[in-house]
Motif scaffolding. Structure first.
Motif, PDB file in Angstrom:
ATOM      1  N   THR A  53       0.861  -1.186   0.000  1.00  0.00           N
ATOM      2  CA  THR A  53       0.000   0.000   0.000  1.00  0.00           C
ATOM      3  C   THR A  53       0.895   1.231   0.000  1.00  0.00           C
ATOM      4  OG1 THR A  53      -1.671  -1.150   1.277  1.00  0.00           O
ATOM      5  CG2 THR A  53      -1.819   1.237   1.246  1.00  0.00           C
ATOM      6  N   GLY A  78      -3.813   9.503   3.411  1.00  0.00           N
ATOM      7  CA  GLY A  78      -2.458   9.450   3.970  1.00  0.00           C
ATOM      8  C   GLY A  78      -2.209  10.448   5.093  1.00  0.00           C
ATOM      9  N   THR A  81      -0.935   8.713   8.408  1.00  0.00           N
ATOM     10  CA  THR A  81       0.419   8.216   8.136  1.00  0.00           C
ATOM     11  C   THR A  81       1.415   9.374   8.208  1.00  0.00           C
ATOM     12  OG1 THR A  81      -0.433   6.444   6.741  1.00  0.00           O
ATOM     13  CG2 THR A  81       1.864   7.083   6.395  1.00  0.00           C
ATOM     14  N   HIS A 230     -12.268  17.294   9.085  1.00  0.00           N
ATOM     15  CA  HIS A 230     -13.214  17.149   7.982  1.00  0.00           C
ATOM     16  C   HIS A 230     -14.215  18.305   8.005  1.00  0.00           C
ATOM     17  CE1 HIS A 230     -11.800  13.354   6.524  1.00  0.00           C
ATOM     18  NE2 HIS A 230     -11.901  12.798   7.721  1.00  0.00           N
TER      19      HIS A 230
END
Ligand SMILES: Nc1ncnc2c1ncn2[C@@H]1O[C@H](COP(=O)(O)OP(=O)(O)OP(=O)(O)O)[C@@H](O)[C@H]1O
Length: 362
Positions: A53, A78, A81, A230
């Motif tokens: 991935t 991402g 990460t 968000h």
């Protein structure tokens, strides 16, 4: 409208992520020019049967010292990460990153001492009091008993929880718990605070309170805030933002500049026959085929000076026997910016969002 690379493609500044001389330092002492700087950051997770991935595919990011920086992207883009790499909790597959003046590969301990983190999942012990949770954490950071007590009191006061210090965490509201997590992230006075969706799941009042404390912190200590969210209205209030998609940076800049780069107004028409209206609007505006869209919202397109187009379009539609139930023209929003660069609405990724729920301001 499809995302495309254009003049507003991510500005890739040239300077390397090295320490530079700060113009405002009296002796010309060397200070990191950026709080965070990455070049070609790659993270690949190995999967079963030799699959992989590619979570990050070469990220170049510059975050200035003292700014509030929003990091946006669709689910799986991402973001988490990136935070894990920047907090030296995971190692990049390749590339470089400097965080608070320390290299994530060669000085991971230094990075971890200089950053604070607030993650989506609570790490508080619900049976201990607010004070006990902070005290234990301060001791884990190596503070002496006395300093741990002092910092616990200071940070509890800073997030307005001084009067709840003896309350077990399980008796606190969701907003109070989030503020306590914030206090925990601040115990060792970090230069940079990483916040992964700090307000998800909170009601608008609790969200506003968390942001009030974050802004006070930035103003008081000059801390750099790196925030994933968000909520568009939260990103709107940040100094700058970056959008990643598929592990790549697709936009970076101030919210106003990114909106200005989109340019044209969005005109939306709800009609008695959207399919035919789309063809009529395309002819009237001499727009190419994909530029005029018909979806659940109605027929929409982007044009300069949108409000001037509305009477002209209504007249053209009336000429074809089509009635217009509603018409609007609006300048680009941050959601338009997000859609332009990712082909999706940021609201689609909101965990609390139902398709018809209106956005709520903090
Ligand atoms: N430990 C891991 N092992 C394997 N794959 C992983 C691991 N962590 C993340 N990934 C994958 O890497 C990609 C990026 O994930 P990441 O969690 O960074 O995205 P995100 O932008 O934070 O998403 P969200 O908004 O849903 O939290 C995804 O495809 C995810 O499945």
């Amino acid at each position: 409208m499809q995302p495309h690379a254009g003049a507003d493609a991510p500005a890739q500044a040239a300077p390397p992520p090295a320490a530079r001389t700060s113009p405002d330092s009296a002796q010309g002492a060397t200070m990191p020019a950026y709080a965070i700087s990455t070049r070609g950051l790659v993270k690949t997770y190995p999967g079963p049967d030799g699959t992989a991935t590619h979570a990050l595919r070469g990220l170049d990011l510059d975050v200035h010292r003292g700014e509030t920086f929003a990091f946006l992207g669709p689910n799986g883009a991402g973001k988490s990460t990136t935070i894990a790499l920047l907090c030296a909790l995971a190692r990049p597959t390749s590339g470089r990153a400097t965080v608070a003046g320390a290299d994530v590969l060669t000085e991971p301990d230094r990075v971890r001492r200089r950053v604070g983190m607030l993650f989506q999942h609570s790490a508080l012990d619900p049976d201990l009091t607010a004070e006990q949770n902070l005290h234990i954490h301060a001791r884990l950071y190596g503070l002496s008993r006395r300093d741990a007590r002092r910092r616990t009191t200071e940070t509890l006061e800073a997030v307005d929880l001084g009067d709840r210090r003896r309350a077990p965490v399980r008796t606190l509201s969701g907003g109070m718990r989030r503020r306590l997590e914030l206090a925990r992230g601040l115990l060792h006075a970090p230069e940079i605070l990483f916040l992964d969706e700090p307000t998800t799941g909170l009601d608008p009042h609790a969200r506003a309170q968390v942001w009030q404390h974050l802004r006070a912190l930035r103003d008081r200590q000059g801390s750099t805030l790196f925030v994933t969210t968000h909520y568009l209205e939260e990103a709107e209030n940040c100094d700058r933002l970056a959008i990643i998609d598929g592990g790549r940076l697709v936009a970076q800049g101030a919210p106003a500049a990114l909106k200005a780069a989109i340019g044209d107004d969005r005109v939306v028409l709800r009609t008695s026959d959207d399919a035919t209206a789309r063809r009529v609007v395309r002819e009237a505006t001499a727009s190419p085929d994909p530029a005029v869209t018909a979806d659940a919202e109605g027929v929409w397109l982007r044009v300069p000076d949108g409000s001037a187009w509305i009477p002209r379009l209504c007249a053209a539609l009336a000429g074809h026997g089509i009635s217009v139930h509603a018409a609007s023209a609006a300048p680009p929003t941050l959601d338009d910016v997000f859609f332009h660069h990712t082909g999706r609405s940021i609201n689609a990724a909101r965990p609390d969002r139902t398709p018809d729920a209106p956005g709520s301001a903090p």
